[in-house]
Write a protein that holds these residues in place. Sequence first.
Motif, PDB file in Angstrom:
ATOM      1  N   VAL A   1      18.244 -29.949  48.188  1.00 38.39           N
ATOM      2  CA  VAL A   1      17.841 -28.542  48.270  1.00 38.39           C
ATOM      3  C   VAL A   1      16.331 -28.427  48.135  1.00 38.39           C
ATOM      4  N   SER A   2      15.831 -27.299  48.618  1.00 40.49           N
ATOM      5  CA  SER A   2      14.416 -26.967  48.466  1.00 40.49           C
ATOM      6  C   SER A   2      14.320 -25.600  47.803  1.00 40.49           C
ATOM      7  N   LEU A   3      13.421 -25.498  46.838  1.00 41.38           N
ATOM      8  CA  LEU A   3      13.179 -24.234  46.153  1.00 41.38           C
ATOM      9  C   LEU A   3      11.868 -23.636  46.649  1.00 41.38           C
ATOM     10  N   ARG A   4      11.837 -22.315  46.799  1.00 39.60           N
ATOM     11  CA  ARG A   4      10.600 -21.647  47.239  1.00 39.60           C
ATOM     12  C   ARG A   4      10.330 -20.467  46.321  1.00 39.60           C
ATOM     13  N   GLY A   5       9.154 -20.484  45.701  1.00 40.52           N
ATOM     14  CA  GLY A   5       8.766 -19.414  44.799  1.00 40.52           C
ATOM     15  C   GLY A   5       7.952 -18.347  45.507  1.00 40.52           C
ATOM     16  N   PHE A   6       8.005 -17.135  44.963  1.00 41.81           N
ATOM     17  CA  PHE A   6       7.289 -15.991  45.542  1.00 41.81           C
ATOM     18  C   PHE A   6       6.607 -15.198  44.436  1.00 41.81           C
ATOM     19  N   ALA A   7       5.571 -14.476  44.835  1.00 39.28           N
ATOM     20  CA  ALA A   7       4.880 -13.560  43.934  1.00 39.28           C
ATOM     21  C   ALA A   7       4.710 -12.227  44.649  1.00 39.28           C
ATOM     22  N   ASP A   8       4.560 -11.154  43.860  1.00 39.21           N
ATOM     23  CA  ASP A   8       4.314  -9.866  44.503  1.00 39.21           C
ATOM     24  C   ASP A   8       2.842  -9.780  44.933  1.00 39.21           C
ATOM     25  N   PRO A   9       2.478  -8.763  45.742  1.00 38.03           N
ATOM     26  CA  PRO A   9       1.129  -8.739  46.315  1.00 38.03           C
ATOM     27  C   PRO A   9       0.039  -8.221  45.383  1.00 38.03           C
ATOM     28  N   ALA A  10       0.385  -7.852  44.158  1.00 38.04           N
ATOM     29  CA  ALA A  10      -0.637  -7.345  43.245  1.00 38.04           C
ATOM     30  C   ALA A  10      -1.517  -8.492  42.746  1.00 38.04           C
ATOM     31  N   GLY A  11      -2.798  -8.222  42.625  1.00 41.10           N
ATOM     32  CA  GLY A  11      -3.706  -9.219  42.061  1.00 41.10           C
ATOM     33  C   GLY A  11      -4.304 -10.156  43.096  1.00 41.10           C
TER      34      GLY A  11
ATOM     35  N   SER B   1       5.456 -19.739  48.520  1.00 46.14           N
ATOM     36  CA  SER B   1       4.941 -18.898  49.603  1.00 46.14           C
ATOM     37  C   SER B   1       3.852 -17.943  49.143  1.00 46.14           C
ATOM     38  N   GLY B   2       3.560 -17.921  47.858  1.00 44.41           N
ATOM     39  CA  GLY B   2       2.532 -16.999  47.378  1.00 44.41           C
ATOM     40  C   GLY B   2       3.011 -15.559  47.457  1.00 44.41           C
ATOM     41  N   GLU B   3       2.097 -14.677  47.856  1.00 43.78           N
ATOM     42  CA  GLU B   3       2.409 -13.251  47.894  1.00 43.78           C
ATOM     43  C   GLU B   3       3.438 -12.922  48.965  1.00 43.78           C
ATOM     44  N   THR B   4       4.288 -11.956  48.656  1.00 45.88           N
ATOM     45  CA  THR B   4       5.244 -11.475  49.649  1.00 45.88           C
ATOM     46  C   THR B   4       5.523 -10.007  49.389  1.00 45.88           C
ATOM     47  N   GLY B   5       6.013  -9.320  50.410  1.00 43.00           N
ATOM     48  CA  GLY B   5       6.380  -7.920  50.271  1.00 43.00           C
ATOM     49  C   GLY B   5       5.191  -6.994  50.217  1.00 43.00           C
ATOM     50  N   SER B   6       5.477  -5.729  49.974  1.00 38.36           N
ATOM     51  CA  SER B   6       4.438  -4.701  49.990  1.00 38.36           C
ATOM     52  C   SER B   6       4.337  -3.945  48.675  1.00 38.36           C
ATOM     53  N   ALA B   7       5.055  -4.378  47.649  1.00 29.83           N
ATOM     54  CA  ALA B   7       5.039  -3.670  46.378  1.00 29.83           C
ATOM     55  C   ALA B   7       5.186  -4.649  45.223  1.00 29.83           C
ATOM     56  N   ALA B   8       4.660  -4.244  44.066  1.00 28.13           N
ATOM     57  CA  ALA B   8       4.735  -5.083  42.865  1.00 28.13           C
ATOM     58  C   ALA B   8       6.078  -4.860  42.173  1.00 28.13           C
ATOM     59  N   THR B   9       7.140  -5.391  42.777  1.00 31.20           N
ATOM     60  CA  THR B   9       8.493  -5.230  42.235  1.00 31.20           C
ATOM     61  C   THR B   9       9.067  -6.590  41.860  1.00 31.20           C
TER      62      THR B   9
ATOM     63  N   ALA C   1      -0.019  -7.038  59.050  1.00 31.41           N
ATOM     64  CA  ALA C   1      -0.812  -7.383  57.876  1.00 31.41           C
ATOM     65  C   ALA C   1      -0.929  -6.200  56.931  1.00 31.41           C
ATOM     66  N   VAL C   2      -1.054  -5.008  57.482  1.00 34.73           N
ATOM     67  CA  VAL C   2      -1.159  -3.816  56.648  1.00 34.73           C
ATOM     68  C   VAL C   2       0.171  -3.504  55.981  1.00 34.73           C
ATOM     69  N   ASN C   3       1.260  -3.726  56.708  1.00 34.81           N
ATOM     70  CA  ASN C   3       2.601  -3.464  56.186  1.00 34.81           C
ATOM     71  C   ASN C   3       3.413  -4.749  56.149  1.00 34.81           C
ATOM     72  N   PRO C   4       3.207  -5.620  55.152  1.00 30.37           N
ATOM     73  CA  PRO C   4       3.928  -6.892  55.122  1.00 30.37           C
ATOM     74  C   PRO C   4       5.434  -6.658  55.066  1.00 30.37           C
ATOM     75  N   VAL C   5       6.162  -7.561  55.710  1.00 34.71           N
ATOM     76  CA  VAL C   5       7.622  -7.436  55.717  1.00 34.71           C
ATOM     77  C   VAL C   5       8.163  -7.879  54.372  1.00 34.71           C
ATOM     78  N   ASP C   6       9.003  -7.056  53.775  1.00 30.59           N
ATOM     79  CA  ASP C   6       9.660  -7.422  52.526  1.00 30.59           C
ATOM     80  C   ASP C   6      10.798  -8.371  52.851  1.00 30.59           C
ATOM     81  N   THR C   7      10.678  -9.618  52.393  1.00 30.62           N
ATOM     82  CA  THR C   7      11.675 -10.626  52.762  1.00 30.62           C
ATOM     83  C   THR C   7      12.775 -10.776  51.717  1.00 30.62           C
ATOM     84  N   ALA C   8      12.710  -9.979  50.642  1.00 31.65           N
ATOM     85  CA  ALA C   8      13.667 -10.168  49.547  1.00 31.65           C
ATOM     86  C   ALA C   8      15.099  -9.972  49.989  1.00 31.65           C
ATOM     87  N   ASN C   9      15.320  -9.122  50.975  1.00 35.19           N
ATOM     88  CA  ASN C   9      16.690  -8.809  51.377  1.00 35.19           C
ATOM     89  C   ASN C   9      17.067  -9.414  52.728  1.00 35.19           C
ATOM     90  N   THR C  10      16.271 -10.366  53.212  1.00 34.50           N
ATOM     91  CA  THR C  10      16.572 -10.942  54.516  1.00 34.50           C
ATOM     92  C   THR C  10      17.453 -12.191  54.412  1.00 34.50           C
TER      93      THR C  10
END
Length: 203
Positions: free
Chosen positions: A137-147, A182-190, A68-77
């Motif tokens: 197909v299914s589409l899945r949207g993501f947001a960064d963890p800021a905010g 999926s809402g927030e993902t990753g550990s940085a606002a990139t 939880a403290v260090n969420p896995v960045d899934t962008a490159n998985t």
Amino acid sequence: MVTNDPNKNVHGHSSLRDAPEKSRNWLPLLLGALALLALLFFLLKGCDNDADRPVTADNVETTETVAAVNPVDTANTVPAYSRAEFDRTLAGTTPLPATYGLERVTFDTGSAELGSAAAAEVADLASALKARSTARVSLRGFADPAGDAAANQELSERRAAAVRVALIEGGVAADQITADASGETGSAATRDNRRVEITLLQR
């Protein structure tokens, strides 16, 4: 010449009375070696006990806290979308589902608007799906963890919906596409964490 040294025999050699003293010189070394072996044994036994220890709720909680403290960045998985690879998957027999990251479909902070590069990639995807009307197909949207997390969940839903609308406007049947988020993902606002992925569910 014969001496009167009681520690030497008639040939001038030391008598056997020196032997116990020499043996006593090895005694501290022997005791030290035994102590070292005993310490090594107990250390190894302790490691074995830790390895055999069953997983407990405490162990799981610790792991989840770290995650939880260090969420896995899934962008490159997931592999990046390419038309050639997507067409091969559509025409092939590899197991489904197959997920691809739309690398050019990224968003500005707080936005669900598709830029020109994103629109071009979505148009390419629409062309592939129009050629295969049975595909789903299914589409899945993501947001960064800021905010705010709730706002990011809604934002990720709007991003997936924006891609779905663009695909439908590009000629893909509406019933071929579902959208999720999926809402927030990753550990940085990139930008990598402000994205949409596509999953091929059916050929």
